[in-house]
Design a protein around this motif. Structure first.
Motif, PDB file in Angstrom:
ATOM      1  N   SER A   1     -10.541  11.312   7.307  1.00  0.00           N
ATOM      2  CA  SER A   1     -11.320  10.082   7.179  1.00  0.00           C
ATOM      3  C   SER A   1     -10.446   8.930   7.628  1.00  0.00           C
ATOM      4  CB  SER A   1     -11.707   9.847   5.719  1.00  0.00           C
ATOM      5  OG  SER A   1     -12.309  10.996   5.190  1.00  0.00           O
ATOM      6  N   GLY A   2     -11.056   7.943   8.245  1.00  0.00           N
ATOM      7  CA  GLY A   2     -10.260   6.864   8.818  1.00  0.00           C
ATOM      8  C   GLY A   2     -10.461   5.532   8.131  1.00  0.00           C
ATOM      9  N   VAL A   3      -9.429   4.715   8.240  1.00  0.00           N
ATOM     10  CA  VAL A   3      -9.466   3.346   7.721  1.00  0.00           C
ATOM     11  C   VAL A   3      -8.671   2.489   8.705  1.00  0.00           C
ATOM     12  CG1 VAL A   3      -7.488   3.915   6.221  1.00  0.00           C
ATOM     13  CG2 VAL A   3      -8.809   1.838   5.765  1.00  0.00           C
ATOM     14  N   ILE A   4      -9.077   1.234   8.870  1.00  0.00           N
ATOM     15  CA  ILE A   4      -8.300   0.331   9.734  1.00  0.00           C
ATOM     16  C   ILE A   4      -7.308  -0.426   8.859  1.00  0.00           C
ATOM     17  CG2 ILE A   4      -8.364  -1.565  11.387  1.00  0.00           C
ATOM     18  CD1 ILE A   4     -11.196  -0.824  12.096  1.00  0.00           C
ATOM     19  N   GLN A   5      -6.038  -0.273   9.180  1.00  0.00           N
ATOM     20  CA  GLN A   5      -5.004  -1.034   8.479  1.00  0.00           C
ATOM     21  C   GLN A   5      -4.547  -2.175   9.385  1.00  0.00           C
ATOM     22  OE1 GLN A   5      -4.447  -0.131   5.400  1.00  0.00           O
ATOM     23  NE2 GLN A   5      -4.345   2.093   5.200  1.00  0.00           N
ATOM     24  N   ASP A   6      -3.825  -3.134   8.807  1.00  0.00           N
ATOM     25  CA  ASP A   6      -3.403  -4.261   9.639  1.00  0.00           C
ATOM     26  C   ASP A   6      -2.225  -3.899  10.543  1.00  0.00           C
ATOM     27  OD1 ASP A   6      -1.413  -4.191   7.713  1.00  0.00           O
ATOM     28  OD2 ASP A   6      -1.916  -6.127   6.834  1.00  0.00           O
ATOM     29  N   SER A   7      -1.460  -2.898  10.198  1.00  0.00           N
ATOM     30  CA  SER A   7      -0.333  -2.502  11.042  1.00  0.00           C
ATOM     31  C   SER A   7       0.070  -1.082  10.686  1.00  0.00           C
ATOM     32  CB  SER A   7       0.857  -3.453  10.833  1.00  0.00           C
ATOM     33  OG  SER A   7       1.328  -3.325   9.514  1.00  0.00           O
ATOM     34  N   ALA A   8       0.786  -0.458  11.602  1.00  0.00           N
ATOM     35  CA  ALA A   8       1.317   0.872  11.300  1.00  0.00           C
ATOM     36  C   ALA A   8       2.284   0.799  10.127  1.00  0.00           C
ATOM     37  CB  ALA A   8       2.001   1.451  12.532  1.00  0.00           C
ATOM     38  N   SER A   9       2.971  -0.328  10.006  1.00  0.00           N
ATOM     39  CA  SER A   9       3.924  -0.474   8.895  1.00  0.00           C
ATOM     40  C   SER A   9       3.217  -0.340   7.550  1.00  0.00           C
ATOM     41  CB  SER A   9       4.617  -1.837   8.958  1.00  0.00           C
ATOM     42  OG  SER A   9       5.291  -1.999  10.180  1.00  0.00           O
ATOM     43  N   THR A  10       2.067  -0.962   7.405  1.00  0.00           N
ATOM     44  CA  THR A  10       1.374  -0.861   6.109  1.00  0.00           C
ATOM     45  C   THR A  10       0.713   0.499   5.938  1.00  0.00           C
ATOM     46  OG1 THR A  10      -0.183  -2.387   7.105  1.00  0.00           O
ATOM     47  CG2 THR A  10       0.930  -3.143   5.159  1.00  0.00           C
ATOM     48  N   ALA A  11       0.282   1.120   7.034  1.00  0.00           N
ATOM     49  CA  ALA A  11      -0.272   2.475   6.920  1.00  0.00           C
ATOM     50  C   ALA A  11       0.820   3.419   6.408  1.00  0.00           C
ATOM     51  CB  ALA A  11      -0.791   2.947   8.275  1.00  0.00           C
ATOM     52  N   THR A  12       2.014   3.284   6.971  1.00  0.00           N
ATOM     53  CA  THR A  12       3.126   4.135   6.544  1.00  0.00           C
ATOM     54  C   THR A  12       3.500   3.843   5.095  1.00  0.00           C
ATOM     55  OG1 THR A  12       3.920   4.358   8.795  1.00  0.00           O
ATOM     56  CG2 THR A  12       5.538   4.720   7.047  1.00  0.00           C
ATOM     57  N   LEU A  13       3.478   2.571   4.720  1.00  0.00           N
ATOM     58  CA  LEU A  13       3.744   2.227   3.316  1.00  0.00           C
ATOM     59  C   LEU A  13       2.711   2.894   2.404  1.00  0.00           C
ATOM     60  CD1 LEU A  13       5.094   0.673   1.016  1.00  0.00           C
ATOM     61  CD2 LEU A  13       3.714  -1.330   1.647  1.00  0.00           C
ATOM     62  N   ALA A  14       1.434   2.813   2.790  1.00  0.00           N
ATOM     63  CA  ALA A  14       0.389   3.434   1.965  1.00  0.00           C
ATOM     64  C   ALA A  14       0.640   4.936   1.841  1.00  0.00           C
ATOM     65  CB  ALA A  14      -0.988   3.158   2.570  1.00  0.00           C
ATOM     66  N   ALA A  15       1.006   5.579   2.961  1.00  0.00           N
ATOM     67  CA  ALA A  15       1.247   7.029   2.939  1.00  0.00           C
ATOM     68  C   ALA A  15       2.433   7.372   2.033  1.00  0.00           C
ATOM     69  CB  ALA A  15       1.490   7.533   4.353  1.00  0.00           C
ATOM     70  N   ILE A  16       3.488   6.565   2.113  1.00  0.00           N
ATOM     71  CA  ILE A  16       4.675   6.857   1.288  1.00  0.00           C
ATOM     72  C   ILE A  16       4.360   6.623  -0.191  1.00  0.00           C
ATOM     73  CG2 ILE A  16       7.022   6.020   0.762  1.00  0.00           C
ATOM     74  CD1 ILE A  16       7.513   5.981   3.790  1.00  0.00           C
TER      75      ILE A  16
ATOM     76  N   PRO B   1      -3.223  -4.561   1.211  1.00  0.00           N
ATOM     77  CA  PRO B   1      -3.835  -5.879   0.974  1.00  0.00           C
ATOM     78  C   PRO B   1      -5.254  -5.729   0.424  1.00  0.00           C
ATOM     79  CG  PRO B   1      -3.221  -5.593   3.309  1.00  0.00           C
ATOM     80  CD  PRO B   1      -3.124  -4.259   2.648  1.00  0.00           C
ATOM     81  N   LEU B   2      -5.712  -6.710  -0.280  1.00  0.00           N
ATOM     82  CA  LEU B   2      -7.105  -6.719  -0.742  1.00  0.00           C
ATOM     83  C   LEU B   2      -8.012  -7.222   0.383  1.00  0.00           C
ATOM     84  CD1 LEU B   2      -9.357  -6.579  -2.912  1.00  0.00           C
ATOM     85  CD2 LEU B   2      -8.747  -8.921  -3.540  1.00  0.00           C
ATOM     86  N   GLY B   3      -7.693  -8.395   0.915  1.00  0.00           N
ATOM     87  CA  GLY B   3      -8.537  -9.006   1.938  1.00  0.00           C
ATOM     88  C   GLY B   3      -8.431  -8.247   3.252  1.00  0.00           C
ATOM     89  N   ARG B   4      -9.542  -8.185   3.950  1.00  0.00           N
ATOM     90  CA  ARG B   4      -9.558  -7.439   5.206  1.00  0.00           C
ATOM     91  C   ARG B   4     -10.456  -8.154   6.204  1.00  0.00           C
ATOM     92  NH1 ARG B   4     -11.560  -2.694   5.654  1.00  0.00           N
ATOM     93  NH2 ARG B   4      -9.651  -1.591   6.196  1.00  0.00           N
ATOM     94  N   ARG B   5      -9.984  -8.252   7.435  1.00  0.00           N
ATOM     95  CA  ARG B   5     -10.806  -8.832   8.494  1.00  0.00           C
ATOM     96  C   ARG B   5     -11.796  -7.787   9.008  1.00  0.00           C
ATOM     97  NH1 ARG B   5      -9.393 -11.185  12.850  1.00  0.00           N
ATOM     98  NH2 ARG B   5      -8.191  -9.500  13.731  1.00  0.00           N
ATOM     99  N   PHE B   6     -12.803  -8.259   9.716  1.00  0.00           N
ATOM    100  CA  PHE B   6     -13.786  -7.364  10.334  1.00  0.00           C
ATOM    101  C   PHE B   6     -13.204  -6.898  11.666  1.00  0.00           C
ATOM    102  CE2 PHE B   6     -18.500  -7.261  11.952  1.00  0.00           C
ATOM    103  CZ  PHE B   6     -18.428  -5.891  12.077  1.00  0.00           C
ATOM    104  N   ARG B   7     -12.417  -5.818  11.604  1.00  0.00           N
ATOM    105  CA  ARG B   7     -11.710  -5.384  12.806  1.00  0.00           C
ATOM    106  C   ARG B   7     -12.430  -4.287  13.571  1.00  0.00           C
ATOM    107  NH1 ARG B   7      -6.397  -5.768   9.219  1.00  0.00           N
ATOM    108  NH2 ARG B   7      -7.684  -4.267   8.125  1.00  0.00           N
TER     109      ARG B   7
END
Ligand SMILES: *Cc1c(COP(=O)(O)O)cnc(C)c1O
Length: 469
Positions: free
Chosen positions: A133-148, A342-348
């Protein structure tokens, strides 16, 4: 200013934007300003009274533009691309017009549902199996943080968020010595700590993680009472494109129940071409996979595609529901803020929808294939040119080289001078890295408007400036 002003200024800015891109080749790629030069021209205090937009726009052109490095320049060969495209720009205009916060399904159902669908399009485009399942994150850095964070929580039986890390066994994360610095930073922020990020040796032409070393490190850690939690593998690491043998690493990771995250931030976009997918063999066995359409898929920053196998584990780690965020009486909805830091998210998702439909998958494949081919072509020309050597072979559209005339003495210093000469010249832009302890010049092709002629001109510029050193 009220919104009716958009009727006057929208067309003016559209005109400006089209002309900017039309004439971009005439600008130096890297800003040619000295530190502090731009700041010195901006008043240190805010204006008391309203100013006309005409004044602001004119200041933008005269004060700001000289200090811009042109990332969309067709001869930007530095770092990795952060490319964009007209449909992406147009979507951003609409996104900014709506300025919706897309944190919960009900705060914009269309944004959530388009995000789910776009990420499934991307999943199919790179041929990840169903079940991610996919989600749009603001950067790979935060995706990696979420995974860790998920890896940490799973290993700690979900007690890290509640109890903190004090008194817990050391959570260990493994990776090769080639990974991006965002892995280190994620370990700092997640409370894992740099000392518990175990960097293993890499080997072979692709500088792949040594799976035997991984096995040994896990055994030693277990004997020492540590808690092996996660493994980060990479496809196309930033320095010279190092890529792991994911199947070999997965064999070890699965045997020890590690949570595995694949960092394909740059190279992931190329996986839309079947002939390059051998690099991701084994990724279908991972728990988490990240790549950046904002690097090489014509979608402007920020837009990180993050695929996860078990969203429940993510929500258990990052979902937090104070009463003001509760959604009453709705089943089967996704609140994407529970999948990210983050809580807030843009419509990306809108820009992905526009970009993918504007080019079609075939159009995007054609652009990426050109980039890879042109990178191989200039690498071959440099290989044959007198006094140049290819230090790392092209990995997709990235390679590194250096100027090594005989008897030149300190080649690291010579190549540092060459990088500066190239970037001061302004016709192209390149950056450097270390490979096998040597200072090397990186070259990658990935801009939306780049042509074969731009890459050929790069060869002329490099060889001309090297001779003039
Ligand atoms: C660019 C890059 C990142 C960081 O991406 P951001 O989206 O800027 O956080 C991480 N890993 C690799 C391999 C990269 O190339």
């Amino acid at each position: 200013m009220d919104y009716s002003a958009l009727q006057k200024w929208g067309p003016e800015l559209a005109q400006w934007s089209a002309e900017y891109h039309r004439d971009l080749r005439s600008r130096p790629v890297r800003a040619q300003t000295a530190p502090g030069e731009i700041a010195a021209k901006i008043p240190g205090t805010p204006p008391e009274n309203a100013e006309e937009f005409a004044t602001l726009f004119s200041d933008f052109e005269t004060l700001i533009m000289p200090g811009i490095t042109h990332w969309q320049h067709p001869r930007f060969f530095a770092y990795f691309p952060a490319n964009s495209s007209p449909p992406s720009v147009l979507a951003e205009w609409l996104t900014a017009t709506l300025a919706a916060q897309c944190m919960l399904w009900q705060t914009s159902p269309a944004a959530t549902e388009l995000e789910t669908t776009m990420l499934d399009w991307l999943r199919q485009m790179i041929s990840l199996p169903e079940g991610f399942s996919g989600v749009i994150q603001d950067s790979a850095s935060t995706a990696t943080l979420a995974a860790i964070l998920v890896a940490r929580e799973k290993a700690l039986s979900w007690t890290g968020n509640t109890k903190g890390l004090a008194g817990q066994p050391a959570v260990r994360i493994y990776c090769s010595d080639q990974v991006h610095s965002s892995i280190d930073k994620a370990c700092w922020i997640a409370g894992v700590g740099q000392d518990n990020l175990v960097k293993l040796p890499s080997h072979g032409p692709l500088k792949s993680l040594d799976a035997n070393a991984l096995e040994r490190a896990i055994a030693e850690d277990k004997a020492a009472g540590h808690l092996p939690a996660g493994l980060i593998v990479c496809i196309g690491a930033t320095g010279t494109g190092a890529s792991d043998d994911i199947n070999a690493a997965m064999d070890v990771a699965e045997a020890h129940g590690l949570y595995v995250h694949v960092d394909a931030a740059w190279a992931g976009s190329a996986m839309i071409c079947p002939e390059f997918r051998h690099f991701m063999a084994g990724a279908e066995r991972a728990d988490s996979f990240v790549f950046n359409p904002h690097k090489w898929l014509f979608t402007n920053f920020d837009c990180t595609a993050h695929f996860i196998r078990d969203p429940e584990a993510m929500v258990r780690t990052l979902g937090i529901r104070p009463s003001y965020l509760e959604t009453q009486g709705r089943d089967g909805i996704i609140n994407y803020s529970e999948w990210s830091v983050p809580l807030g998210r843009r419509f990306r998702a809108l820009k992905l929808w526009f970009v993918i439909r504007s080019y079609g998958v075939a159009g995007m494949q054609a652009m990426i294939r050109n980039h890879v081919r042109w990178a191989e072509e200039i690498a071959d020309k440099l290989r044959r040119a007198p006094d140049f050597e290819i230090v790392t072979e092209p990995m997709l559209s990235l390679f590194s080289f250096r100027y090594s005339p005989k008897g030149a003495g300190d080649l690291d210093a010579l190549n540092a001078r060459l990088v500066n000469a190239i970037n001061d010249d302004g016709r192209i832009y390149v950056t450097q890295t270390q490979a096998d302890g040597k200072y090397v010049i990186r070259f990658q092709v990935g801009q939306t408007q780049t042509t074969k002629e731009d890459v050929e001109l790069a060869f002329e510029v490099i060889t001309e400036l090297a001779q003039a050193l």
